[in-house]
Design a protein around this motif. Structure first.
Motif, PDB file in Angstrom:
ATOM      1  N   GLN A  47      -1.306  -0.131  -3.418  1.00  0.00           N
ATOM      2  CA  GLN A  47      -1.865  -1.438  -3.061  1.00  0.00           C
ATOM      3  C   GLN A  47      -0.804  -2.529  -2.976  1.00  0.00           C
ATOM      4  O   GLN A  47      -1.010  -3.545  -2.324  1.00  0.00           O
ATOM      5  CB  GLN A  47      -2.973  -1.832  -4.055  1.00  0.00           C
ATOM      6  CG  GLN A  47      -2.526  -2.095  -5.478  1.00  0.00           C
ATOM      7  CD  GLN A  47      -2.060  -3.496  -5.745  1.00  0.00           C
ATOM      8  OE1 GLN A  47      -2.499  -4.435  -5.084  1.00  0.00           O
ATOM      9  NE2 GLN A  47      -1.138  -3.663  -6.688  1.00  0.00           N
ATOM     10  N   SER A  48       0.330  -2.312  -3.621  1.00  0.00           N
ATOM     11  CA  SER A  48       1.409  -3.307  -3.556  1.00  0.00           C
ATOM     12  C   SER A  48       2.213  -3.207  -2.261  1.00  0.00           C
ATOM     13  O   SER A  48       2.969  -4.121  -1.920  1.00  0.00           O
ATOM     14  CB  SER A  48       2.357  -3.135  -4.742  1.00  0.00           C
ATOM     15  OG  SER A  48       3.169  -1.985  -4.580  1.00  0.00           O
ATOM     16  N   GLY A  49       2.076  -2.081  -1.559  1.00  0.00           N
ATOM     17  CA  GLY A  49       2.818  -1.855  -0.324  1.00  0.00           C
ATOM     18  C   GLY A  49       4.032  -0.967  -0.492  1.00  0.00           C
ATOM     19  O   GLY A  49       4.592  -0.484   0.495  1.00  0.00           O
ATOM     20  N   ALA A  50       4.449  -0.702  -1.741  1.00  0.00           N
ATOM     21  CA  ALA A  50       5.681   0.053  -1.985  1.00  0.00           C
ATOM     22  C   ALA A  50       5.605   1.470  -1.419  1.00  0.00           C
ATOM     23  O   ALA A  50       6.566   1.959  -0.805  1.00  0.00           O
ATOM     24  CB  ALA A  50       5.973   0.103  -3.484  1.00  0.00           C
ATOM     25  N   ASP A  93      -3.494 -11.651  -1.140  1.00  0.00           N
ATOM     26  CA  ASP A  93      -2.258 -11.211  -1.790  1.00  0.00           C
ATOM     27  C   ASP A  93      -1.751  -9.906  -1.201  1.00  0.00           C
ATOM     28  O   ASP A  93      -0.555  -9.746  -0.946  1.00  0.00           O
ATOM     29  CB  ASP A  93      -2.473 -11.056  -3.298  1.00  0.00           C
ATOM     30  CG  ASP A  93      -2.423 -12.388  -4.032  1.00  0.00           C
ATOM     31  OD1 ASP A  93      -1.969 -13.378  -3.433  1.00  0.00           O
ATOM     32  OD2 ASP A  93      -2.857 -12.430  -5.203  1.00  0.00           O
ATOM     33  N   ARG A  94      -2.649  -8.952  -0.981  1.00  0.00           N
ATOM     34  CA  ARG A  94      -2.235  -7.665  -0.421  1.00  0.00           C
ATOM     35  C   ARG A  94      -1.783  -7.807   1.025  1.00  0.00           C
ATOM     36  O   ARG A  94      -0.896  -7.067   1.468  1.00  0.00           O
ATOM     37  CB  ARG A  94      -3.383  -6.652  -0.542  1.00  0.00           C
ATOM     38  CG  ARG A  94      -3.622  -6.192  -1.975  1.00  0.00           C
ATOM     39  CD  ARG A  94      -4.844  -5.320  -2.106  1.00  0.00           C
ATOM     40  NE  ARG A  94      -5.018  -4.879  -3.485  1.00  0.00           N
ATOM     41  CZ  ARG A  94      -6.138  -4.384  -3.979  1.00  0.00           C
ATOM     42  NH1 ARG A  94      -7.206  -4.259  -3.200  1.00  0.00           N
ATOM     43  NH2 ARG A  94      -6.202  -4.013  -5.242  1.00  0.00           N
ATOM     44  N   GLN A  95      -2.353  -8.746   1.745  1.00  0.00           N
ATOM     45  CA  GLN A  95      -1.970  -8.938   3.140  1.00  0.00           C
ATOM     46  C   GLN A  95      -0.559  -9.501   3.286  1.00  0.00           C
ATOM     47  O   GLN A  95      -0.006  -9.477   4.379  1.00  0.00           O
ATOM     48  CB  GLN A  95      -2.983  -9.845   3.837  1.00  0.00           C
ATOM     49  CG  GLN A  95      -4.301  -9.135   4.130  1.00  0.00           C
ATOM     50  CD  GLN A  95      -5.337 -10.045   4.748  1.00  0.00           C
ATOM     51  OE1 GLN A  95      -5.551 -11.164   4.277  1.00  0.00           O
ATOM     52  NE2 GLN A  95      -5.985  -9.586   5.801  1.00  0.00           N
ATOM     53  N   LYS A  96       0.023  -9.967   2.195  1.00  0.00           N
ATOM     54  CA  LYS A  96       1.415 -10.396   2.243  1.00  0.00           C
ATOM     55  C   LYS A  96       2.356  -9.209   2.420  1.00  0.00           C
ATOM     56  O   LYS A  96       3.449  -9.351   2.977  1.00  0.00           O
ATOM     57  CB  LYS A  96       1.778 -11.144   0.958  1.00  0.00           C
ATOM     58  CG  LYS A  96       1.038 -12.456   0.769  1.00  0.00           C
ATOM     59  CD  LYS A  96       1.360 -13.058  -0.595  1.00  0.00           C
ATOM     60  CE  LYS A  96       0.552 -14.332  -0.844  1.00  0.00           C
ATOM     61  NZ  LYS A  96       0.798 -14.877  -2.213  1.00  0.00           N
ATOM     62  N   PHE A 146      -1.679  -0.251   6.004  1.00  0.00           N
ATOM     63  CA  PHE A 146      -0.499   0.182   6.759  1.00  0.00           C
ATOM     64  C   PHE A 146       0.722  -0.612   6.279  1.00  0.00           C
ATOM     65  O   PHE A 146       0.595  -1.747   5.811  1.00  0.00           O
ATOM     66  CB  PHE A 146      -0.681  -0.073   8.256  1.00  0.00           C
ATOM     67  CG  PHE A 146      -1.901   0.552   8.860  1.00  0.00           C
ATOM     68  CD1 PHE A 146      -1.833   1.782   9.486  1.00  0.00           C
ATOM     69  CD2 PHE A 146      -3.135  -0.098   8.795  1.00  0.00           C
ATOM     70  CE1 PHE A 146      -2.961   2.360  10.033  1.00  0.00           C
ATOM     71  CE2 PHE A 146      -4.267   0.467   9.349  1.00  0.00           C
ATOM     72  CZ  PHE A 146      -4.179   1.703   9.968  1.00  0.00           C
ATOM     73  N   ALA A 147       1.907  -0.019   6.431  1.00  0.00           N
ATOM     74  CA  ALA A 147       3.146  -0.738   6.133  1.00  0.00           C
ATOM     75  C   ALA A 147       3.214  -2.004   6.985  1.00  0.00           C
ATOM     76  O   ALA A 147       2.933  -1.979   8.187  1.00  0.00           O
ATOM     77  CB  ALA A 147       4.360   0.148   6.393  1.00  0.00           C
ATOM     78  N   LYS A 148       3.564  -3.112   6.379  1.00  0.00           N
ATOM     79  CA  LYS A 148       3.531  -4.415   7.036  1.00  0.00           C
ATOM     80  C   LYS A 148       4.437  -4.446   8.274  1.00  0.00           C
ATOM     81  O   LYS A 148       5.635  -4.170   8.196  1.00  0.00           O
ATOM     82  CB  LYS A 148       3.997  -5.497   6.048  1.00  0.00           C
ATOM     83  CG  LYS A 148       3.870  -6.918   6.553  1.00  0.00           C
ATOM     84  CD  LYS A 148       2.433  -7.376   6.519  1.00  0.00           C
ATOM     85  CE  LYS A 148       2.300  -8.846   6.882  1.00  0.00           C
ATOM     86  NZ  LYS A 148       0.894  -9.273   6.881  1.00  0.00           N
TER      87      LYS A 148
END
Length: 275
Positions: A105-108, A127-130, A239-241
């Motif tokens: 969920q953090s994107g890592a 926050d997650r959309q960042k 998905f990865a930003k």
């Protein structure tokens, strides 16, 4: 719970690249929608493994993600079944990797290239959309409080001095921090640890997504959801930003098709409609 490592087949990339160059023609589905072939999709979408949609998910989290030796991917649940249908629409197979939720969920996890997409009952938040891009929403959810029937706990206002289990990194944890006044919050990595903890008497309650607590209520009559909380949450595939726009567009298009042709409703009813 032990976590399995990624099962990527690096040696397949060279051969798959040649196939992708040779097979750029698209297929046309009934109704006129153009669908890419598997090799073209691998080239266009930047997939981890050619022809395969590699999914990261925190398992178990019933009814959204469960192990299932009878399925081709080894997993099932609402998220997995829906994403399997989406993958089929864009001519891909599906592979599932069991990962921890917090780095997902953090994107890592996605930025590291472990998988193409995250499907883990993940609420879309600012926050997650960042750090993540999300698909269109595919599920509306509530939070809920699960306790033993003989606990004497009637709702969130009765949690002062009680131990409340939450899953780390979730919106349930955030809701508990803001609203469970006086409670001792105990973090767990997943529902796979939360549920045994309340059964063993290590915690007095679980605050998490309503459908997951409902599965526990059905499984053991000693437990009951005593309160639900409307939080206007919607789940999305992650998905990865800034890296997977073509895949995200394809997933959104397939999701719309599934809703339009009724297949989404059939998958939904299999998990959430009372029998």
């Amino acid at each position: 719970m032990q976590r399995r490592s990624s099962v990527l087949l690096a040696t397949a990339f060279a051969a798959a690249a040649a196939l992708a160059l040779a097979g750029c023609a698209g297929n046309t589905s009934p109704g006129g929608d153009t669908k890419p072939s598997s090799s073209a999709a691998a080239d266009d979408y930047g997939l981890v493994a050619p022809g395969t949609l590699t999914v990261c998910s925190d398992v178990p989290y019933p009814p959204f993600e469960v192990e299932d030796t009878g399925s081709e991917s080894g997993y099932s649940g609402f998220d997995i079944d829906l994403l399997t249908a989406i993958a089929k629409k864009i001519d891909l197979k599906i592979a599932v990797l069991d990962v921890d939720f917090d780095p997902l969920q953090s994107g890592a996890t996605l930025v590291a290239g472990t998988c193409d997409i995250g499907a883990s009952a993940m609420t879309i938040t600012a926050d997650r959309q960042k750090n993540l891009d999300f698909s269109d929403p595919y599920y509306d959810s509530l939070q809920s409080l699960l306790v033993r029937k003989d606990s004497g706990i009637k709702g969130i206002d009765g949690l002062s001095g009680k131990s409340v289990g939450v899953q780390q990194g979730t919106t349930g944890e955030n809701y508990a921090k803001e609203n469970a006044k006086g409670a001792n919050l105990v973090q767990y990595p997943s529902d796979g640890e939360l549920w045994p903890a309340i059964q063993a008497g290590q915690i007095d309650a679980i605050l998490q997504d309503q459908p997951v607590n409902f599965e526990h209520e059905k499984a053991d009559s000693d437990y009951k959801i005593v309160e639900t909380f409307k939080t206007d949450e919607q789940y999305g595939f992650a998905f990865a930003k800034g890296k997977m726009d073509k895949l995200r567009d394809a997933v959104n298009g397939a999701l719309k098709q599934l809703k339009d042709d009724g297949e989404y409703q059939k998958i939904y009813d299999a998990y959430f409609t009372a029998k």
